[in-house]
Design a protein around this motif. Structure first.
Motif, PDB file in Angstrom:
ATOM      1  N   PRO A 127      -6.289   1.108   4.055  1.00 49.72           N
ATOM      2  CA  PRO A 127      -5.878   0.107   3.060  1.00 49.72           C
ATOM      3  C   PRO A 127      -4.643  -0.672   3.481  1.00 49.72           C
ATOM      4  CG  PRO A 127      -6.539   2.128   1.955  1.00 49.72           C
ATOM      5  CD  PRO A 127      -6.544   2.426   3.426  1.00 49.72           C
ATOM      6  N   VAL A 128      -3.659   0.004   4.058  1.00 47.15           N
ATOM      7  CA  VAL A 128      -2.436  -0.686   4.435  1.00 47.15           C
ATOM      8  C   VAL A 128      -2.692  -1.719   5.524  1.00 47.15           C
ATOM      9  CG1 VAL A 128      -1.778   1.126   6.087  1.00 47.15           C
ATOM     10  CG2 VAL A 128      -0.040  -0.415   5.183  1.00 47.15           C
ATOM     11  N   GLU A 133      -4.413  -4.695   4.100  1.00 50.23           N
ATOM     12  CA  GLU A 133      -3.421  -5.522   3.406  1.00 50.23           C
ATOM     13  C   GLU A 133      -2.656  -6.406   4.378  1.00 50.23           C
ATOM     14  OE1 GLU A 133       1.019  -4.958   1.497  1.00 50.23           O
ATOM     15  OE2 GLU A 133      -0.342  -3.237   1.476  1.00 50.23           O
ATOM     16  N   SER A 144       0.821  -1.209   0.000  1.00 49.48           N
ATOM     17  CA  SER A 144       0.000   0.000   0.000  1.00 49.48           C
ATOM     18  C   SER A 144       0.855   1.259   0.000  1.00 49.48           C
ATOM     19  CB  SER A 144      -0.936  -0.001   1.213  1.00 49.48           C
ATOM     20  OG  SER A 144      -1.872  -1.049   1.129  1.00 49.48           O
ATOM     21  N   ASP A 149       2.527   1.676  -3.320  1.00 49.19           N
ATOM     22  CA  ASP A 149       1.599   2.230  -4.310  1.00 49.19           C
ATOM     23  C   ASP A 149       1.433   3.737  -4.135  1.00 49.19           C
ATOM     24  OD1 ASP A 149       1.244  -0.277  -5.382  1.00 49.19           O
ATOM     25  OD2 ASP A 149      -0.690  -0.643  -4.405  1.00 49.19           O
ATOM     26  N   GLU A 150       1.420   4.215  -2.883  1.00 52.64           N
ATOM     27  CA  GLU A 150       1.367   5.662  -2.625  1.00 52.64           C
ATOM     28  C   GLU A 150       2.596   6.345  -3.206  1.00 52.64           C
ATOM     29  OE1 GLU A 150      -0.003   7.335   1.250  1.00 52.64           O
ATOM     30  OE2 GLU A 150       0.077   5.234   1.874  1.00 52.64           O
TER      31      GLU A 150
END
Length: 367
Positions: free
Chosen positions: A296-297, A300, A142, A145-146
């Protein structure tokens, strides 16, 4: 391979815990590792003993003037570490935070999580520590991706390790001692600060007490470089308004932390920004039900092993469920502990070494 790992502090913050555990695992795998850090407040060593296979270099960082701002302290931290650090003996220089990344000219950087700072010096430090390193590691997909979305950078994803045995195998007598002292409690680790969602946890605790008046809120940790006195004052005022008296332990001795975690009835982790959630994963290792912020992290990393909450009301609801014995069954606890057990520091170290070698010996176009 000669490796320098750089950190900004000797205190028990997540990034520092990560740095020491990684250094020890790298050394156990045969690397020549030196950990560099600033010794704040007269510290001449880290918050815990470090394996003798790891060299430690603590750069004295004296107290500044009473009116020193956070921005001035950041700049002085960078300058002090930069003046002391010599990169020449090392094949890999690996910075674990924005201060240490700014203090060296060429480095690998682990981006644990991304922040938005309002202090100009800190905002600039954060930006340079993202764009200037020649290679990046993230502890979760996550965050990687950021980094890709915001800066177009590709990061290697290497999850944290967890000191599983340390938290899973605590002494029953030590656990009982905490319960005798504190009663039945919800624990959070990380102190009282904005990123940790402390005000939201306070509101949730007020709601939780309606059905669980015997449960106490216990807060451990909180060593930080930043000045959160205004936020702490707001938190204390709100606690008074709500008629609450949380127990604020501050920094807990390293040997006492696992039993404090294992003795908790539930673990709350309402952070607004995280890269992995190491403290919550340690609670899973201890067999404690965990409620985390719905990020989100954390979805995950924890999947079905934790409960998720986006608001104080939801946090109270999920903590209440976690406190109910028949919702935290042995099967659920075993599955959660198995997740924690899969994250090992030797595995993380091997992934780091593979990545370091790829940087030192990149493939040729024909390979």
């Amino acid at each position: 391979m000669k490796i320098a790992l750089l950190s900004y502090s000797t205190k028990p913050r997540g990034g520092v815990v990560h740095t020491l555990a990684l250094a020890e695992a790298l050394a156990a795998a045969g690397a020549d590792v030196t950990v560099w850090s600033l010794g704040r407040g007269g510290d001449s060593g880290f918050f815990r003993a470090v394996d003798p296979g790891v060299r430690v270099r603590i750069v004295p960082f004296p107290e500044g003037p009473a009116d020193e701002t956070v921005g001035e302290r950041i700049l002085r931290s960078i300058a002090t570490l930069r003046e002391a650090f010599d990169p020449s003996p090392y094949d890999i220089v690996h910075a674990q935070d924005c201060i240490s990344a700014n203090a060296v000219d060429r480095c690998v950087r682990t981006v644990h999580h991304l922040d938005q700072f309002t202090t100009p010096e800190l905002a600039a430090c954060h930006e340079r520590a993202i764009v200037e390193p020649y290679a990046h590691i993230c502890v979760s997909r996550s965050v990687a991706d950021e980094l890709a979305a915001g800066w177009g950078l590709k990061a290697e994803v290497i999850p944290n390790g967890v000191a599983y045995e340390r938290f899973a195998g605590t002494d029953p007598a030590a656990r009982e001692a905490w319960r005798s002292r504190l009663g039945r409690y919800v624990l959070t680790v990380g102190g009282i600060e904005p990123r940790k969602g402390s005000l939201d946890l306070l509101e949730a605790y007020a709601l939780l007490r309606a059905d669980h008046p015997d449960v106490r809120l216990v807060i451990a940790g909180g060593e930080t470089l930043f000045d959160y006195r205004d936020y702490r004052a707001r938190w204390e005022t709100r606690a008074t308004e709500l008629g609450l008296e949380p127990i604020v332990l501050g920094q807990v001795p390293e040997n006492d932390l696992p039993s404090l975690v294992a003795a908790a009835s539930a673990f709350a982790f309402p952070s607004l920004k995280e890269g992995f959630g190491l403290a919550a994963m340690e609670a899973l290792a201890a067999g404690v039900p965990v409620v985390v912020r719905d990020l989100p992290v954390l979805r995950e990393v924890f999947a079905s092993a934790a409960r998720f909450a986006a608001t104080p009301h939801a946090l109270a609801t999920e903590l209440a469920a976690a406190l109910t014995p028949d919702t935290h069954t042995p099967t659920r606890r075993t599955a959660a502990q198995a997740l924690a057990a899969r994250h090992t520091w030797p595995t993380a170290a091997q992934h780091h070494l593979t990545f370091y070698r790829s940087l030192l010996h990149p493939p040729t176009p024909n390979e």
